[in-house]
Design an enzyme around this catalytic site. Structure first.
Site, PDB file in Angstrom:
ATOM      1  N   SER A 154      75.872  57.264 -35.002  1.00  0.00           N
ATOM      2  CA  SER A 154      75.623  56.176 -34.198  1.00  0.00           C
ATOM      3  C   SER A 154      76.621  54.950 -34.070  1.00  0.00           C
ATOM      4  O   SER A 154      77.417  54.768 -35.370  1.00  0.00           O
ATOM      5  CB  SER A 154      74.311  55.451 -34.619  1.00  0.00           C
ATOM      6  OG  SER A 154      74.066  54.269 -33.860  1.00  0.00           O
ATOM      7  N   TYR A 170      70.539  51.598 -41.765  1.00  0.00           N
ATOM      8  CA  TYR A 170      70.875  52.514 -40.730  1.00  0.00           C
ATOM      9  C   TYR A 170      72.466  52.626 -40.482  1.00  0.00           C
ATOM     10  O   TYR A 170      73.115  53.690 -40.488  1.00  0.00           O
ATOM     11  CB  TYR A 170      70.210  52.209 -39.273  1.00  0.00           C
ATOM     12  CG  TYR A 170      70.462  53.097 -38.166  1.00  0.00           C
ATOM     13  CD1 TYR A 170      69.884  54.384 -38.098  1.00  0.00           C
ATOM     14  CD2 TYR A 170      71.294  52.748 -36.867  1.00  0.00           C
ATOM     15  CE1 TYR A 170      70.160  55.062 -37.112  1.00  0.00           C
ATOM     16  CE2 TYR A 170      71.302  53.536 -35.890  1.00  0.00           C
ATOM     17  CZ  TYR A 170      70.688  54.857 -35.868  1.00  0.00           C
ATOM     18  OH  TYR A 170      70.955  55.485 -34.882  1.00  0.00           O
TER      19      TYR A 170
HETATM   20  N1  LIG Z   1      68.434  56.653 -28.462  1.00  0.00           N
HETATM   21  C1  LIG Z   1      69.880  55.993 -29.143  1.00  0.00           C
HETATM   22  O1  LIG Z   1      69.994  55.015 -28.187  1.00  0.00           O
HETATM   23  C2  LIG Z   1      70.524  56.624 -30.148  1.00  0.00           C
HETATM   24  C3  LIG Z   1      71.693  55.788 -30.152  1.00  0.00           C
HETATM   25  C4  LIG Z   1      72.465  56.488 -31.381  1.00  0.00           C
HETATM   26  C5  LIG Z   1      72.097  57.326 -32.097  1.00  0.00           C
HETATM   27  N2  LIG Z   1      70.991  57.691 -32.178  1.00  0.00           N
HETATM   28  C6  LIG Z   1      70.506  58.989 -32.845  1.00  0.00           C
HETATM   29  O2  LIG Z   1      70.168  60.301 -32.259  1.00  0.00           O
HETATM   30  C7  LIG Z   1      69.194  60.930 -32.922  1.00  0.00           C
HETATM   31  C8  LIG Z   1      67.965  61.211 -32.184  1.00  0.00           C
HETATM   32  O3  LIG Z   1      67.555  59.945 -31.614  1.00  0.00           O
HETATM   33  P1  LIG Z   1      66.347  59.921 -30.544  1.00  0.00           P
HETATM   34  O4  LIG Z   1      66.585  58.901 -29.710  1.00  0.00           O
HETATM   35  O5  LIG Z   1      66.399  61.345 -29.703  1.00  0.00           O
HETATM   36  O6  LIG Z   1      65.135  60.031 -31.217  1.00  0.00           O
HETATM   37  P2  LIG Z   1      63.581  60.635 -31.391  1.00  0.00           P
HETATM   38  O7  LIG Z   1      62.974  59.683 -32.415  1.00  0.00           O
HETATM   39  O8  LIG Z   1      63.119  60.637 -30.031  1.00  0.00           O
HETATM   40  O9  LIG Z   1      63.808  61.968 -31.943  1.00  0.00           O
HETATM   41  C9  LIG Z   1      63.985  62.176 -33.407  1.00  0.00           C
HETATM   42  C10 LIG Z   1      62.890  63.497 -33.836  1.00  0.00           C
HETATM   43  O10 LIG Z   1      63.238  63.662 -35.101  1.00  0.00           O
HETATM   44  C11 LIG Z   1      61.801  63.726 -35.705  1.00  0.00           C
HETATM   45  N3  LIG Z   1      61.966  63.290 -37.117  1.00  0.00           N
HETATM   46  C12 LIG Z   1      61.752  62.144 -37.652  1.00  0.00           C
HETATM   47  N4  LIG Z   1      61.891  62.162 -38.929  1.00  0.00           N
HETATM   48  C13 LIG Z   1      61.792  63.613 -39.321  1.00  0.00           C
HETATM   49  C14 LIG Z   1      62.059  64.263 -40.648  1.00  0.00           C
HETATM   50  N5  LIG Z   1      61.877  63.901 -41.760  1.00  0.00           N
HETATM   51  N6  LIG Z   1      62.053  65.613 -40.419  1.00  0.00           N
HETATM   52  C15 LIG Z   1      62.021  66.306 -39.232  1.00  0.00           C
HETATM   53  N7  LIG Z   1      61.989  65.632 -38.094  1.00  0.00           N
HETATM   54  C16 LIG Z   1      62.035  64.365 -38.098  1.00  0.00           C
HETATM   55  C17 LIG Z   1      61.010  63.057 -34.733  1.00  0.00           C
HETATM   56  O11 LIG Z   1      59.726  63.641 -34.888  1.00  0.00           O
HETATM   57  C18 LIG Z   1      61.593  63.154 -33.372  1.00  0.00           C
HETATM   58  O12 LIG Z   1      61.061  64.261 -32.681  1.00  0.00           O
HETATM   59  C19 LIG Z   1      68.759  59.918 -34.286  1.00  0.00           C
HETATM   60  O13 LIG Z   1      69.915  60.328 -35.159  1.00  0.00           O
HETATM   61  C20 LIG Z   1      69.439  58.642 -33.649  1.00  0.00           C
HETATM   62  O14 LIG Z   1      69.674  57.893 -34.890  1.00  0.00           O
HETATM   63  C21 LIG Z   1      70.234  57.509 -30.964  1.00  0.00           C
END
Ligand SMILES: NC(=O)c1ccc[n+]([C@@H]2O[C@H](COP(=O)([O-])OP(=O)(O)OC[C@H]3O[C@@H](n4cnc5c(N)ncnc54)[C@H](O)[C@@H]3O)[C@@H](O)[C@H]2O)c1
Length: 275
Positions: A154, A170
């Protein structure tokens, strides 16, 4: 279009926190659309069921295995790796996508939250690598290809704090994830295994409506979303497909000479902030 025919991908966090496309969900579906057999892992059976419905609707259900697992628990991670191998026989691609942010600085953040952030954003990738690397190495030693690992970092670990807030746990964990990726890449550089990190900026995934609106206390979700769009040099947030496309490239043979690096996917945000 990249070709993943005959390849097996293990994608963690393959569901999404709400309706729509999270990064892991889009990545799992994109890899399957490009021919991969995909094992999708998630803590939430409900989130996984939504991904399964898409795989089935697109006639990819026979190349899809959905497994619930808490990726912070080593024995559960070992179990899904074994189940993936039992079903598909190999693992060519590992996408370490599980993660999420909690706000707070060292004073305001309870130690339990700090530890949980490290566990969720860093230890999950460590555990997946612990159990998948020997599989990829054995494939390489047997004369085949090793594998490709893609972490999801991120820009929050570089300079940008979402919505102006501090998320110290984070930021530390995602910075650690990049370093972990580089270190692991060099450890396995002669073993046919590449490790890279995609670094998303401000992406419009369901997480924005479901978590950030609550965390930031924004009464008006539309105002928060407009603010997030405006903060990006390109003028709009990216989406899960921007992340998925970057992951697919790094996981593919087209990236065969790329390892131990980061691919920033942020609409120019990092460069603008350091200018
Ligand atoms: N959305 C953004 O703006 C953004 C920006 C930068 C980085 N990210 C990164 O992208 C990744 C995904 O983000 P997203 O927006 O799709 O989030 P999201 O929360 O929609 O998806 C994450 C999934 O991981 C699952 N999860 C959570 N804890 C878990 C665990 N202990 N074991 C197994 N599964 C687990 C959740 O149930 C969820 O379905 C993350 O690493 C996040 O930090 C997102």
């Amino acid at each position: 279009m990249l070709d993943f025919t005959g390849k097996v991908a293990l994608v963690t966090g393959a569901g999404s926190v709400g309706e729509g496309w999270g990064n892991g969900k889009a990545t799992a579906v994109l890899l399957a659309r490009q021919g991969a057999q995909v094992c999708g892992v998630d803590l939430s059976a409900e989130a996984l069921a939504a991904t399964t419905a898409i795989m089935q609707a697109e006639a990819m259900g026979d190349r899809w295995l959905a497994l619930t697992c808490n990726m912070t628990a080593s024995e559960q991670v070992k179990r899904v790796v074994d189940q993936c191998l039992a079903r598909f026989g190999r693992i060519d691609v590992l996408v370490n996508n599980v993660g999420g942010s909690a706000p707070g600085d060292p004073v305001s953040m309870p130690q339990e939250v700090w530890q949980a952030q490290l566990d969720l954003n860093l230890t999950t990738a460590f555990l997946a690598c612990k159990h998948v690397l020997p599989v990829m190495e054995a494939q390489f030693d047997a004369g085949g290809t090793g594998g490709a690992i893609v972490n999801i970092g991120s820009v929050g670990s570089h300079s940008f704090q979402l919505g102006g807030r501090v998320s110290a746990g984070y930021a530390a964990a995602k910075a650690g994830l990049e370093a972990f990726g580089r270190s692991t890449a060099i450890a396995y550089v002669r073993k046919g295994i590449r490790v890279n990190t995609v670094v998303p900026g401000s992406m419009h995934t369901p997480l924005v409506e479901h978590r950030l609106v609550k965390q930031l206390g924004a009464a008006d979700a539309a105002a928060l979303i407009a603010k997030r769009h405006a903060a990006v040099p390109m003028g709009f947030m990216g989406d899960a497909w921007d992340v998925a496309n970057a992951v697919a490239f790094l996981a593919s043979d087209a990236a065969r000479y790329i390892t131990a690096t980061q691919l920033i996917v942020d609409g120019g945000m990092t460069a603008a902030r350091s200018a």
